[in-house]
Write a protein that holds these residues in place. Sequence first.
Motif, PDB file in Angstrom:
ATOM      1  N   GLY A   1      -2.297 -32.132  -4.794  1.00  0.00           N
ATOM      2  CA  GLY A   1      -2.297 -32.280  -6.241  1.00  0.00           C
ATOM      3  C   GLY A   1      -3.480 -31.533  -6.854  1.00  0.00           C
ATOM      4  O   GLY A   1      -4.501 -31.308  -6.197  1.00  0.00           O
TER       5      GLY A   1
ATOM      6  N   TYR B   1      -8.827 -31.126  -7.171  1.00  0.00           N
ATOM      7  CA  TYR B   1      -7.635 -30.923  -6.338  1.00  0.00           C
ATOM      8  C   TYR B   1      -7.913 -31.343  -4.899  1.00  0.00           C
ATOM      9  O   TYR B   1      -9.067 -31.515  -4.488  1.00  0.00           O
ATOM     10  CB  TYR B   1      -7.186 -29.462  -6.396  1.00  0.00           C
TER      11      TYR B   1
ATOM     12  N   LEU C   1       1.795 -30.576  -8.796  1.00  0.00           N
ATOM     13  CA  LEU C   1       2.139 -31.227  -7.532  1.00  0.00           C
ATOM     14  C   LEU C   1       2.749 -30.155  -6.638  1.00  0.00           C
ATOM     15  O   LEU C   1       3.706 -29.477  -7.041  1.00  0.00           O
ATOM     16  CB  LEU C   1       3.125 -32.363  -7.761  1.00  0.00           C
TER      17      LEU C   1
END
Length: 298
Positions: A90, A106, A73
């Motif tokens: 993320g 991602y 994160l």
Amino acid sequence: MRKLFLFVLFAVLSFSSFAEEDWGWWNELHGWKTGMPGWRNWIIISPAYLGPNALPVPEVKKGFFLNESEFALTASTHFHSGDPTQDISGRLFIPFAKGKIAVEMYGVMMEHYAYTEEIRNERFSRDKDGKGAAIGDFYFSTLIQLTRDRKFPNTLFRMALRTASGGKLDAARYSDAPGYFFDVSSSKDFGTRESLLFRPYGMIGFYSWQTNDELMLQNDALLYGLGTEWEHNSWRLGASWSGYHGYKNTGDRPMQLNFDLRKDFSKSAISLQYQHGLHDWLYKTLRFSFIWKFNAVK
């Protein structure tokens, strides 16, 4: 019935007049007139004329990946005198086949922007106040470990797809179009982690994305990167130079310097990254990531 018809007609005409007046500032600013191409054709689909996350330079891979699954994160701040931007992103990384293949997913989950009138006009944005939030594009990539820990350099092949999930094309934040890239990266280790490991690496590949140019709907680019990394026990420090070179020369040749520091723990890690734009991507980006590590798929 006649009064009702006149009322509905008046409401429709009023709404149409309001809608036309609402975009009057953009039409007047850019000299747009009826019959000219729509506003989407005015947006320049290149990294120099979109937000910092629209067409970023892909991460430089280092010729290998570890057989550890991770979820990261990341909080990022993009410094730019005319377009300061912040976002949360993320990343999920899962290796399998005994560490020979991996998948990586991602994307930016939320982006906040507030750019100046000068940037708004330069990018043909229709977001009058230049402030808002957007959801970013989603990436899916497959990595194949070709060689690792042999006399021949570590070699990794990556192919990635970018979806068109990013929003706010009218604000010139994302391209609202798909893209893809693939590359080969290699590295060679010198020394040991216990003393000091030195690892030079390089990457070469191809990057392509869809544009709004009706004559040339696709822009193709040479993808490249060079870097070095040092490892000592659980610490990693790296620096690299990367970018891609589009053929249209419309702000499509971003180049940047990358610096990253990572500290690993048994089940987690933290990472600090800095990116410095050199050409066609003039942001200075600071990123902090917290990484959770979990068992890899065997």
